[in-house]
Design an enzyme around this catalytic site. Structure first.
Site, PDB file in Angstrom:
ATOM      1  N   HIS A 139      -3.459   7.126  -3.981  1.00 45.09           N
ATOM      2  CA  HIS A 139      -3.028   6.292  -5.115  1.00 45.09           C
ATOM      3  C   HIS A 139      -1.546   6.539  -5.385  1.00 45.09           C
ATOM      4  O   HIS A 139      -1.162   7.174  -6.362  1.00 45.09           O
ATOM      5  CB  HIS A 139      -3.859   6.608  -6.361  1.00 45.09           C
ATOM      6  CG  HIS A 139      -3.712   5.601  -7.447  1.00 45.09           C
ATOM      7  ND1 HIS A 139      -4.776   5.107  -8.159  1.00 45.09           N
ATOM      8  CD2 HIS A 139      -2.627   4.951  -7.949  1.00 45.09           C
ATOM      9  CE1 HIS A 139      -4.355   4.234  -9.060  1.00 45.09           C
ATOM     10  NE2 HIS A 139      -3.040   4.138  -8.948  1.00 45.09           N
ATOM     11  N   HIS A 141       2.194   5.045  -6.028  1.00 46.26           N
ATOM     12  CA  HIS A 141       3.188   4.022  -6.342  1.00 46.26           C
ATOM     13  C   HIS A 141       4.484   4.479  -5.670  1.00 46.26           C
ATOM     14  O   HIS A 141       5.090   5.470  -6.095  1.00 46.26           O
ATOM     15  CB  HIS A 141       3.410   3.919  -7.849  1.00 46.26           C
ATOM     16  CG  HIS A 141       2.222   3.436  -8.620  1.00 46.26           C
ATOM     17  ND1 HIS A 141       2.184   2.193  -9.217  1.00 46.26           N
ATOM     18  CD2 HIS A 141       1.036   4.032  -8.909  1.00 46.26           C
ATOM     19  CE1 HIS A 141       1.026   2.036  -9.841  1.00 46.26           C
ATOM     20  NE2 HIS A 141       0.314   3.150  -9.668  1.00 46.26           N
ATOM     21  N   LYS A 222      -4.847  -4.027  -2.071  1.00 47.77           N
ATOM     22  CA  LYS A 222      -5.016  -3.484  -3.425  1.00 47.77           C
ATOM     23  C   LYS A 222      -5.087  -4.638  -4.413  1.00 47.77           C
ATOM     24  O   LYS A 222      -4.218  -5.510  -4.432  1.00 47.77           O
ATOM     25  CB  LYS A 222      -3.845  -2.568  -3.780  1.00 47.77           C
ATOM     26  CG  LYS A 222      -3.762  -2.184  -5.250  1.00 47.77           C
ATOM     27  CD  LYS A 222      -4.938  -1.304  -5.694  1.00 47.77           C
ATOM     28  CE  LYS A 222      -4.923  -1.072  -7.197  1.00 47.77           C
ATOM     29  NZ  LYS A 222      -3.736  -0.367  -7.667  1.00 47.77           N
ATOM     30  N   HIS A 224      -5.053  -5.456  -8.416  1.00 52.76           N
ATOM     31  CA  HIS A 224      -4.633  -4.834  -9.673  1.00 52.76           C
ATOM     32  C   HIS A 224      -4.684  -5.860 -10.792  1.00 52.76           C
ATOM     33  O   HIS A 224      -4.257  -7.003 -10.623  1.00 52.76           O
ATOM     34  CB  HIS A 224      -3.214  -4.275  -9.549  1.00 52.76           C
ATOM     35  CG  HIS A 224      -2.845  -3.324 -10.645  1.00 52.76           C
ATOM     36  ND1 HIS A 224      -2.606  -3.735 -11.936  1.00 52.76           N
ATOM     37  CD2 HIS A 224      -2.683  -1.969 -10.653  1.00 52.76           C
ATOM     38  CE1 HIS A 224      -2.305  -2.691 -12.685  1.00 52.76           C
ATOM     39  NE2 HIS A 224      -2.352  -1.608 -11.931  1.00 52.76           N
ATOM     40  N   HIS A 251      -8.063  -1.838  -9.155  1.00 51.76           N
ATOM     41  CA  HIS A 251      -7.848  -1.464 -10.554  1.00 51.76           C
ATOM     42  C   HIS A 251      -8.385  -2.650 -11.342  1.00 51.76           C
ATOM     43  O   HIS A 251      -7.782  -3.713 -11.344  1.00 51.76           O
ATOM     44  CB  HIS A 251      -6.348  -1.233 -10.774  1.00 51.76           C
ATOM     45  CG  HIS A 251      -5.917  -1.103 -12.196  1.00 51.76           C
ATOM     46  ND1 HIS A 251      -4.969  -0.179 -12.589  1.00 51.76           N
ATOM     47  CD2 HIS A 251      -6.232  -1.781 -13.328  1.00 51.76           C
ATOM     48  CE1 HIS A 251      -4.731  -0.302 -13.877  1.00 51.76           C
ATOM     49  NE2 HIS A 251      -5.501  -1.273 -14.345  1.00 51.76           N
ATOM     50  N   HIS A 277      -9.008   5.278 -10.584  1.00 51.21           N
ATOM     51  CA  HIS A 277      -9.210   5.851 -11.933  1.00 51.21           C
ATOM     52  C   HIS A 277     -10.463   5.257 -12.579  1.00 51.21           C
ATOM     53  O   HIS A 277     -10.406   4.542 -13.573  1.00 51.21           O
ATOM     54  CB  HIS A 277      -7.986   5.691 -12.829  1.00 51.21           C
ATOM     55  CG  HIS A 277      -7.184   4.456 -12.629  1.00 51.21           C
ATOM     56  ND1 HIS A 277      -7.684   3.202 -12.811  1.00 51.21           N
ATOM     57  CD2 HIS A 277      -5.890   4.278 -12.250  1.00 51.21           C
ATOM     58  CE1 HIS A 277      -6.756   2.307 -12.555  1.00 51.21           C
ATOM     59  NE2 HIS A 277      -5.654   2.936 -12.211  1.00 51.21           N
ATOM     60  N   HIS A 325       3.001   0.215 -18.095  1.00 53.46           N
ATOM     61  CA  HIS A 325       2.509  -1.163 -18.007  1.00 53.46           C
ATOM     62  C   HIS A 325       3.337  -2.127 -18.847  1.00 53.46           C
ATOM     63  O   HIS A 325       2.849  -3.186 -19.245  1.00 53.46           O
ATOM     64  CB  HIS A 325       1.019  -1.218 -18.344  1.00 53.46           C
ATOM     65  CG  HIS A 325       0.187  -0.619 -17.255  1.00 53.46           C
ATOM     66  ND1 HIS A 325      -0.086  -1.280 -16.086  1.00 53.46           N
ATOM     67  CD2 HIS A 325      -0.364   0.607 -17.123  1.00 53.46           C
ATOM     68  CE1 HIS A 325      -0.791  -0.499 -15.296  1.00 53.46           C
ATOM     69  NE2 HIS A 325      -0.963   0.654 -15.905  1.00 53.46           N
ATOM     70  N   ASP A 365      -1.685   8.720  -8.774  1.00 53.54           N
ATOM     71  CA  ASP A 365      -1.084   7.652  -9.582  1.00 53.54           C
ATOM     72  C   ASP A 365       0.385   7.974  -9.851  1.00 53.54           C
ATOM     73  O   ASP A 365       0.879   7.927 -10.965  1.00 53.54           O
ATOM     74  CB  ASP A 365      -1.843   7.458 -10.887  1.00 53.54           C
ATOM     75  CG  ASP A 365      -1.755   6.033 -11.421  1.00 53.54           C
ATOM     76  OD1 ASP A 365      -0.912   5.263 -10.924  1.00 53.54           O
ATOM     77  OD2 ASP A 365      -2.516   5.694 -12.341  1.00 53.54           O
TER      78      ASP A 365
END
Length: 573
Positions: A139, A141, A222, A224, A251, A277, A325, A365
Site C-alpha cells: 500500500h 503512495h 487499484k 479508490h 479502497h 485498510h 483527502h 499507506d
C-alpha cells in the site's frame, strides 16, 4: 575427542540452539528454536582462529560449478512462516540455494551437496542474529522517492502501489494512471534499490481503458473511492483482472454513495480482491467495511496508522485525514466525512482480528496516513499488545513460547502480500529458489533497526559507521547504501514486477529497461484460505448505532495501549 560446554558458552560462540528462547526486542514475544540444522562439533565460523579456512570448513578442491556458494550466513536464527530454526543459509546467483548445514564435505559431517563453502564463498556470521525475509509493503503512495530508502532501512525490500509524485491524485490514491505515467514510473524504478510494482487506475466502468494499462506494465489495478468506487467500476476491473491474471486492490466507498457494503460485495461477486485498510479508518464503507474480512474471496489488509490501537490513535487520525483527502475544516460535510471514518470500536476490534488470523496483511499507506518505515515495527507492536491483553494463542498453549503468534505476524508482511499479488514464487519467504532478500537483526533491535539488508544476494544497505574511521563501527552510525545498490549491480539485485501481458509486449525494450522485470502470476486462483496462518473467516457483525463489533456472536473489544515496546527508546538517535 568431544568437548562438552554449557549452553550459555555455546550460544555466545555459535548462537542459540534447539530449545533456546529469544525475546524479540523489548516485547513480551518469546520465540523458541524448534530445530537446529547445524552439526555440533562441526559448526562454521569465520574469523581469526575459526573454522572457515582452507582444508577445514572451506573445501580445498570444490569449484563454483561443483556447488560452492557465493555467500554463506552461518548459524542464523530464522523466523519465517514455516518455522523458527537455526541453520546456515546458502546463497548463489542471487537466490537462496540452501537452508541447512554448509561447509566442507571432505572434513565435516552433514554438509548438503549444494551448500559447499569454497574459495568462491563470502561469509557473514549469523551467530546471535535473527534473519527474516524482506518485508513487502503493498500500500504505497509513491509521493516522494525518498520513501524507498526509508522503507529499505526498516527491512522492506518490495514496495507495491501507485503514484506519480506529490500530485493531489497520488497524495490520496495509490494509482499510476495510464500508459505514459506507467512507462515513466517503470523507468524511474531503474534507479532504486528495491523491488517495485505499480497499480494502474481501476476506476473505469468499461474495460478498454483498463486493458491498456495492464498491457503497458501495471501489475494490477487499484480502485479508490476518490475516483468513484461504484459497482460498475468494480465489475469492470475484476473482469480485466480475470482476463490478465492480475490483482485488484480496493479502497471502498466511505460515503456509501453508490451503495452499501452489501452492494460492493454483490459487485465483487465472489471474485478475489485485496481490500485496503479493511477496518475503515483509512477509508471504506462506514461503519461496517470491517465485515468484508469474513468473506473467503477477500484478502483483508490493514495500514499501519491504526496499528496498534493506542490512546493517541483517534486524535492523530482526524488531522491526518483532513490533509490526505483534501478536506477542509471549514466545510461541515468534510468534517462529518472525517468523523465517520474514525471509530474507536472498530480500531480496537482490528487488533483482535489480527491476533485471531482474520486480518491477513499489514501495509503502510505511505505519506497518506501511514508511515512507510514502520510496517515491521507496527506489526510486532500489535503482536505484543495482544500478547499482553489476550495471553497465549490456542496454538501456543502449553508450549511456553509464542512461536505460532510470531509466525502469524511475520506472515502478514512477508508471504501473504506476496501471495496476494502473484509474486510469492520470487519473494516473501526464506525458501530455496527464491530471491535472496534477507534482513538481519540483533534480537535486542528486532523489528526496529536492521543490521544488514541483503537484496538479491548482495548487501544493499547496512548500519555503517564513519567511512573515514579505521574500523567500520565508529559513530556516526547511519544507514547507508552498499555496493549492491549501485551501478549495474542494482539492476541484477532488484526487480520490477509487471503483468504477463506487458512482458509479451516487450516493454523492457520499448521503455529501455535494464532492471529485471518479472511477471505476476496466480493472482486469480487464490482465496483467503491461501493466506498462511491468517485464513480465518468467522461471521462479523457491526452495530450501526454504537459500532460494536461481534465475531461469531461474541463482542470483541480491547483497551487502547498507553505504552508500547519498540518505541522511543529505540529512536532517540
Amino acid at each position: 575427542m568431544s568437548l562438552k560446554i554449557n549452553k550459555l558458552k555455546y550460544a555466545s560462540m555459535y548462537g542459540p540452539t534447539k530449545g533456546d528462547k529469544i525475546r524479540l526486542a523489548d516485547t513480551d514475544i518469546i520465540v523458541e528454536i524448534e530445530k537446529d540444522f547445524t552439526v555440533y562439533g562441526d559448526e562454521n565460523k569465520f574469523g581469526g582462529g575459526k573454522t572457515i579456512r582452507d582444508g577445514m570448513a572451506q573445501s580445498s578442491t570444490a569449484t563454483r560449478d561443483q556447488g560452492v556458494l557465493d555467500l554463506v550466513i552461518t548459524n542464523a536464527t530464522i523466523i519465517d512462516h514455516w518455522g523458527i530454526v537455526k541453520a546456515d543459509i546458502g546463497i548463489k546467483d542471487g537466490k537462496i540455494a540452501g537452508i541447512g548445514k554448509a561447509g566442507n564435505p571432505d572434513t565435516m559431517d552433514g554438509v548438503e551437496p549444494h551448500m559447499i563453502i569454497g574459495a568462491s564463498t563470502e561469509a557473514h556470521g549469523g551467530e546471535n542474529l535473527i534473519v527474516t525475509a524482506g518485508g513487502i509493503d503493498t500500500h504505497i503512495h509513491f509521493i516522494s522517492p525518498q520513501q524507498i530508502e526509508t522503507a529499505l532501512y526498516s527491512g522492506v525490500t518490495t514496495m507495491i502501489g501507485g503514484g506519480t509524485g506529490p500530485a493531489d491524485g497520488t497524495n490520496a490514491t495509490t494509482i499510476t494512471p495510464g500508459k505514459w505515467y506507467i512507462e515513466k514510473m517503470l523507468q524511474a524504478a531503474e534507479a532504486f534499490p528495491m523491488n517495485l510494482g505499480f497499480f494502474g487506475k481501476g476506476n473505469c466502468s468499461t474495460e478498454a481503458p483498463l486493458d491498456e494499462q495492464i498491457e503497458a506494465g501495471a501489475l494490477g489495478l487499484k480502485i479508490h473511492e476518490d475516483w468513484g468506487a461504484s459497482p460498475a467500476v468494480i465489475d469492470a476491473s475484476l473482469k480485466v483482472a480475470d482476463k490478465y491474471d492480475v490483482q485488484v486492490a480496493i479502497h471502498t466507498d466511505t460515503l456509501n454513495e453508490a451503495g452499501f457494503l452489501e452492494d460492493t460485495m454483490n459487485a465483487i461477486n465472489g471474485r478475489v480482491i485485496h481490500t485496503f485498510h479493511t477496518e475503515g479508518a483509512g477509508g471504506g464503507h462506514a461503519p461496517d467495511i470491517i465485515k468484508a474480512a469474513m468473506y473467503p474471496n477477500v484478502l483483508p489488509a490493514s495500514t499501519n496508522p491504526t496499528r496498534p490501537y493506542t490512546v493517541n490513535t483517534i486524535d492523530e487520525h482526524l488531522d491526518m485525514l483532513m490533509v490526505c483527502h483534501h478536506l477542509s475544516k471549514n466545510i461541515p460535510e468534510d468534517v462529518s466525512f472525517a468523523d465517520s471514518r474514525i471509530r474507536p470500536e472498530t480500531i480496537a476490534a482490528e487488533d483482535i482480528l489480527h491476533d485471531m488470523g482474520v486480518f491477513s496483511i499489514m501495509s503502510s499507506d505511505s505519506q497518506a496516513m501511514g508511515r512507510v518505515g514502520e510496517v515491521v515495527t507496527r506489526t510486532w507492536q500489535t503482536a505484543d499488545k495482544m500478547r499482553k491483553q489476550r495471553g497465549d494463542l490456542a496454538e501456543d498453549k502449553g508450549n511456553k513460547n509464542d512461536n505460532f503468534r510470531a509466525k502469524r505476524y511475520v506472515a502478514k508482511y512477508t508471504i501473504n502480500p506476496a501471495i496476494a499479488h502473484g509474486i510469492s514464487q520470487y519473494v516473501g519467504s526464506i525458501e530455496v529458489g527464491k530471491m535472496a532478500d534477507l534482513v538481519l537483526w540483533k534480537p535486542m533491535l528486532f523489528g526496529t533497526k536492521p543490521e544488514i539488508i541483503i537484496k538479491g544476494g548482495m548487501i544493499i544497505a547496512a548500519r555503517m559507521g564513519d567511512p573515514n574511521a579505521s574500523i567500520p563501527t565508529p559513530q556516526p552510525v547511519l544507514y547507508r547504501n552498499m555496493f549492491g545498490a549501485f551501478g549495474k549491480a542494482l539492476s541484477k539485485t532488484c526487480a520490477t514486477f509487471v503483468s504477463q501481458a506487458s512482458i509479451k509486449n516487450n516493454i523492457a525494450e520499448e521503455y529501455g529497461l535494464e532492471k529485471m522485470i518479472l511477471p505476476v502470476t496466480g493472482c486469480r486462483n487464490i482465496s483467503k484460505k491461501h493466506l498462511i496462518h491468517n485464513d480465518k473467516t468467522p461471521e462479523i457483525t457491526v452495530n450501526p448505532e454504537n459500532y460494536e463489533v461481534r465475531v461469531d456472536g461474541e463482542k470483541i473489544i480491547c483497551e487502547p495501549a498507553t505504552h508500547l515496546p519498540m518505541a522511543q527508546r529505540y529512536f532517540l538517535f
